[in-house]
Structure formats: C-alpha cells, structure tokens
Design a protein around this motif. Structure first.
Motif, PDB file in Angstrom:
ATOM      1  N   UNK A   1       0.858  -1.188   0.000  1.00 38.83           N
ATOM      2  CA  UNK A   1       0.000   0.000   0.000  1.00 38.83           C
ATOM      3  C   UNK A   1       0.889   1.231   0.000  1.00 38.83           C
ATOM      4  N   UNK A   2       0.312   2.379  -0.355  1.00 37.16           N
ATOM      5  CA  UNK A   2       1.067   3.619  -0.342  1.00 37.16           C
ATOM      6  C   UNK A   2       1.122   4.190   1.055  1.00 37.16           C
ATOM      7  N   UNK A   3       1.878   5.229   1.284  1.00 34.59           N
ATOM      8  CA  UNK A   3       2.834   5.792   0.327  1.00 34.59           C
ATOM      9  C   UNK A   3       4.201   5.112   0.403  1.00 34.59           C
ATOM     10  N   UNK A   4       4.992   5.293  -0.659  1.00 34.14           N
ATOM     11  CA  UNK A   4       6.359   4.790  -0.657  1.00 34.14           C
ATOM     12  C   UNK A   4       7.274   5.782   0.052  1.00 34.14           C
ATOM     13  N   UNK A   5       8.094   5.284   0.964  1.00 34.62           N
ATOM     14  CA  UNK A   5       9.124   6.114   1.593  1.00 34.62           C
ATOM     15  C   UNK A   5      10.396   5.294   1.710  1.00 34.62           C
ATOM     16  N   UNK A   6      11.537   5.957   1.533  1.00 35.04           N
ATOM     17  CA  UNK A   6      12.794   5.270   1.812  1.00 35.04           C
ATOM     18  C   UNK A   6      12.938   5.072   3.317  1.00 35.04           C
ATOM     19  N   UNK A   7      13.440   3.918   3.720  1.00 30.49           N
ATOM     20  CA  UNK A   7      13.695   3.670   5.136  1.00 30.49           C
ATOM     21  C   UNK A   7      15.113   4.111   5.489  1.00 30.49           C
ATOM     22  N   UNK A   8      16.039   3.912   4.547  1.00 33.22           N
ATOM     23  CA  UNK A   8      17.399   4.411   4.779  1.00 33.22           C
ATOM     24  C   UNK A   8      18.034   4.779   3.447  1.00 33.22           C
ATOM     25  N   UNK A   9      18.955   5.743   3.508  1.00 39.03           N
ATOM     26  CA  UNK A   9      19.658   6.189   2.313  1.00 39.03           C
ATOM     27  C   UNK A   9      21.072   5.626   2.319  1.00 39.03           C
ATOM     28  N   UNK A  10      21.585   5.393   1.114  1.00 42.48           N
ATOM     29  CA  UNK A  10      22.919   4.787   1.008  1.00 42.48           C
ATOM     30  C   UNK A  10      23.989   5.676   1.641  1.00 42.48           C
ATOM     31  N   UNK A  11      23.762   6.989   1.668  1.00 44.28           N
ATOM     32  CA  UNK A  11      24.821   7.843   2.227  1.00 44.28           C
ATOM     33  C   UNK A  11      24.957   7.677   3.740  1.00 44.28           C
ATOM     34  N   UNK A  12      23.981   6.986   4.354  1.00 41.19           N
ATOM     35  CA  UNK A  12      24.100   6.728   5.790  1.00 41.19           C
ATOM     36  C   UNK A  12      25.238   5.744   6.080  1.00 41.19           C
ATOM     37  N   UNK A  13      25.702   5.037   5.042  1.00 39.28           N
ATOM     38  CA  UNK A  13      26.812   4.094   5.243  1.00 39.28           C
ATOM     39  C   UNK A  13      28.172   4.789   5.157  1.00 39.28           C
ATOM     40  N   UNK A  14      28.156   6.012   4.621  1.00 41.29           N
ATOM     41  CA  UNK A  14      29.431   6.664   4.317  1.00 41.29           C
ATOM     42  C   UNK A  14      30.233   7.064   5.544  1.00 41.29           C
ATOM     43  N   UNK A  15      29.526   7.469   6.622  1.00 42.58           N
ATOM     44  CA  UNK A  15      30.266   8.016   7.770  1.00 42.58           C
ATOM     45  C   UNK A  15      31.272   7.017   8.325  1.00 42.58           C
ATOM     46  N   UNK A  16      30.853   5.758   8.452  1.00 39.76           N
ATOM     47  CA  UNK A  16      31.781   4.753   8.976  1.00 39.76           C
ATOM     48  C   UNK A  16      32.950   4.547   8.013  1.00 39.76           C
ATOM     49  N   UNK A  17      32.647   4.477   6.717  1.00 39.12           N
ATOM     50  CA  UNK A  17      33.696   4.270   5.720  1.00 39.12           C
ATOM     51  C   UNK A  17      34.711   5.412   5.755  1.00 39.12           C
ATOM     52  N   UNK A  18      34.206   6.638   5.912  1.00 46.56           N
ATOM     53  CA  UNK A  18      35.094   7.805   5.888  1.00 46.56           C
ATOM     54  C   UNK A  18      36.056   7.811   7.076  1.00 46.56           C
ATOM     55  N   UNK A  19      35.658   7.163   8.168  1.00 50.56           N
ATOM     56  CA  UNK A  19      36.539   7.125   9.348  1.00 50.56           C
ATOM     57  C   UNK A  19      37.819   6.345   9.061  1.00 50.56           C
ATOM     58  N   UNK A  20      37.732   5.385   8.134  1.00 48.40           N
ATOM     59  CA  UNK A  20      38.880   4.513   7.886  1.00 48.40           C
ATOM     60  C   UNK A  20      39.604   4.824   6.569  1.00 48.40           C
ATOM     61  N   UNK A  21      38.937   5.506   5.668  1.00 49.56           N
ATOM     62  CA  UNK A  21      39.481   5.656   4.315  1.00 49.56           C
ATOM     63  C   UNK A  21      40.493   6.802   4.211  1.00 49.56           C
ATOM     64  N   UNK A  22      41.505   6.584   3.382  1.00 46.39           N
ATOM     65  CA  UNK A  22      42.496   7.627   3.088  1.00 46.39           C
ATOM     66  C   UNK A  22      42.377   8.106   1.644  1.00 46.39           C
ATOM     67  N   UNK A  23      41.558   7.466   0.854  1.00 42.85           N
ATOM     68  CA  UNK A  23      41.343   7.845  -0.552  1.00 42.85           C
ATOM     69  C   UNK A  23      39.836   8.010  -0.750  1.00 42.85           C
ATOM     70  N   UNK A  24      39.415   8.624  -1.876  1.00 36.91           N
ATOM     71  CA  UNK A  24      37.974   8.850  -2.087  1.00 36.91           C
ATOM     72  C   UNK A  24      37.150   7.563  -2.021  1.00 36.91           C
ATOM     73  N   UNK A  25      36.011   7.653  -1.368  1.00 38.79           N
ATOM     74  CA  UNK A  25      35.100   6.517  -1.225  1.00 38.79           C
ATOM     75  C   UNK A  25      33.908   6.716  -2.155  1.00 38.79           C
ATOM     76  N   UNK A  26      33.619   5.696  -2.924  1.00 42.28           N
ATOM     77  CA  UNK A  26      32.488   5.770  -3.841  1.00 42.28           C
ATOM     78  C   UNK A  26      31.301   5.040  -3.212  1.00 42.28           C
ATOM     79  N   UNK A  27      30.111   5.589  -3.381  1.00 40.30           N
ATOM     80  CA  UNK A  27      28.915   4.972  -2.808  1.00 40.30           C
ATOM     81  C   UNK A  27      27.923   4.670  -3.917  1.00 40.30           C
ATOM     82  N   UNK A  28      27.611   3.411  -4.106  1.00 44.76           N
ATOM     83  CA  UNK A  28      26.602   3.041  -5.091  1.00 44.76           C
ATOM     84  C   UNK A  28      25.216   3.223  -4.482  1.00 44.76           C
TER      85      UNK A  28
END
Ligand SMILES: [Zn+2]
Length: 347
Positions: free
Chosen positions: A106-133
C-alpha cells in the motif's frame, strides 16, 4: 627557455561496489535482523578490514564493499518497511535460481534508509575517495504492483521514489522483460527525471552502471544484445558509464557499439575484470584489454572497472574476499601498465 612537461595520460580505474562479507558477519546475519545491535562490532570490523585491503590493492577510489547493505544492493533502502511483502518482482538467473524484489502492499512509498548513511563509517577509515553506489529509482519502480492501488496511483509513487541519487543496474534485464524497449525507455526517463535535479557539474560526478547481473556466478540478462541497450543507455544525463565488458563473448563488437553511440562529455569505464569467473586475471591480460578498448574509445574518455560487484547479495559466497581483492589488484596494476604504454610513460 621554458619547458612544459606534457600532461601525463591518466586512465582512471574504479570498483563497482560490493565485496564478499567476512564469514563471521554472514553467520550472525543468518541469526538476527540487519538493525540488531549485536551486529555493530561485526559491521565495523568488516568495513575496516575491507577498506584496509581495498587500499592495499592500490585502488585510488574504493568502496566500503557494501558490508552493511542488508540483504543486497537492491532492497537495502526499503528492507523492513511495514508496507512491503517478500513476493515482489522475480529475477531469474542463468543457473536457475531466482531473487525477488519487495512488493509494495500500500502507499505511500518512503525510503527507510539512504545509502549515504553508510558513508560516515567508511570515511573514518578511508584515506582515498570513497564511492557509494545507490540503487536506481527505476529498480525500485519494480516494487509498484502491476494492478496498482486505487488511492495511490503510479504517478504519485514515481514522484515519491525519484528523490534520490542514482545507480542503474537493471537496464539490460529490462530489454529481456520487454524486448520492445518500452520498459527500458521508461527506466531511462525515470532515471533522467532524478538526474535532472542535479547541476551539470554534479552530473559529471555521477555514474551509472550496467551489467548482465552477477549472483553465484550466474547472470540474469547476458543474452540481451548490447546493441539494443547501449544507444538508449548513453541517453542518461550522467558523466560516467560503467559497462560490463570482460565477460562478453565478443568485446570488439561491443566496443564498436560504444564508439558509435558515446557522447563527447561521457567517460566510459569498461569492465576488465569478470567477477563471475573464478580465475584471477593477470595484470598483462588487463593491460591488453585496456589497449584494445583504447582503439575504440578516446583515451581522455576511457576508464576501467570491474564488470560488477563481487557479492551484490550478502549471502553470495561464490567468490572469496582473497579472490576479489586479487582481481582488483590486477585491475589497478594492468590499468597502470596500459597507461604507461599509451602515455609513453617515463618509468
Ligand atoms: Zn552489476
């Protein structure tokens, strides 16, 4: 007298996204749901280890291996929504197994989570640009049932669903489902609707990926001719196109199609690694594939990538982490070898 050194030829090389999950994480995932606090430490370990090993391959762009995308690249953003059921759109693979999309009940459609929510953890460890699909609006459009809802029309769903960035993986499947091309056209339109919200400068940094699917070393649409897909695919308003090529029967034929339809401001990252194949490519093999592609694609518009992620679905253990990183290393090394040859490298 001044001497200006010519700009070196650079062939960028980027991954698609997923890396097989560590066994201890998979074991726990089989017991609890994705948001269970018991997973936090395992997710953190998986992301840290993935990024360490990714950087060790020499890759100048990395991902977090989608370690926290549960269960997969397709439904992570809607997993757990109360108005969905598990019996959605079915994707059949070449070895007979299937995967299913969630179905909107049934409607309405809503996103439950966005992919950019995964970026913060990745950025803590990365030394080069991180790509997010990010999954494409067109893939999510498959959640809307064919019979529709009287009080939640498809137009409203489309309006609710397109407010997100994009990555596009089911284009080739669309031509299999509907050989007339109408479904693909509607996918292109829907994704362009999302892309048109970005400035031309932003769009230059957005990429779209097409492949015949990769799950347990099987494909869902390898039999669809690229000649029926790529002309439409290059109509997408994005700057970068990640095209699976290493697993193709006739690479030169595909390269000719790319040459014919590619537009001046587009960069084509050709797949030089086949995650669906067990063997590890050598750097020399990769080098030769880059040289081959450079006969058809202007060097300033050429890049390299893997044909697909190495485990788009979290329970796919057909490729080991060791194999995935060895293949990525071959891509990085082989691309650099080609770069040196084409650029007449000084080293
Ligand atoms: Zn893919």
């Amino acid at each position: 007298m001044t001497y200006v050194e010519p700009a070196p030829i650079a062939i960028p090389s980027e991954p698609i996204g997923s890396i097989p999950r560590p066994p201890d994480l998979l074991q726990k995932l089989a017991q609890v749901d994705s948001e269970d606090p018991a997973l936090a430490a395992l997710y953190e370990d998986a992301v840290r280890d993935t990024i360490e090993r990714f950087e060790a391959t020499g890759s100048l762009v990395i991902t977090d291996g989608e370690q926290r995308k549960y269960h997969n690249f397709l439904t992570y953003c809607v997993h757990g929504l109360p108005n969905t059921s598990a019996d959605g759109f079915k994707i059949p693979y070449s070895d007979g197994h299937t995967r299913r999309m969630l179905r909107l009940t049934r409607g309405p459609f809503r996103y439950l989570r966005y992919a950019d929510s995964y970026l913060d953890m990745a950025m803590r460890y990365a030394h080069v640009p991180v790509k997010q699909a990010v999954i494409s609006p067109s893939a999510l459009s498959l959640m809307y049932p064919a019979e529709g809802f009287p009080n939640y029309p498809r137009e409203q769903f489309i309006d609710d669903a397109h407010k997100v960035q994009i990555d596009f993986t089911e284009a080739r499947l669309a031509m299999k489902i509907d050989p007339s091309g109408q479904l693909l056209d509607s996918f292109i339109d829907l994704n362009n609707l999302a892309l048109s919200r970005f400035s031309p400068e932003e769009r230059r940094r957005i990429g779209v990926h097409t492949c015949p699917g990769g799950d347990f070393h099987a494909t869902h649409s390898a039999e669809v001719d690229y000649a029926n897909l790529l002309p439409r695919f290059f109509e997408l308003k994005a700057g970068n196109f990640y095209v699976a090529l290493a697993g193709e029967q006739d690479r030169r034929r595909v390269l000719k199609i790319i040459r014919k339809y590619l537009k001046p401001n587009q960069r084509i990252f050709v797949g030089v690694i086949a995650p669906n194949r067990a063997g590890i490519e050598s750097a020399e093999e990769v080098r030769d594939r880059v040289l081959e592609a450079s006969e058809y694609i202007p060097i300033e518009q050429l890049g390299t990538t893997d044909d697909c992620g190495f485990a788009p679905f979290s329970d796919d253990t057909s490729t080991s982490r060791d194999t995935a990183f060895a293949k990525i290393r071959a891509r990085v090394l082989g691309t650099a070898l080609a770069e040196n040859l084409i650029g007449g490298g000084s080293s």
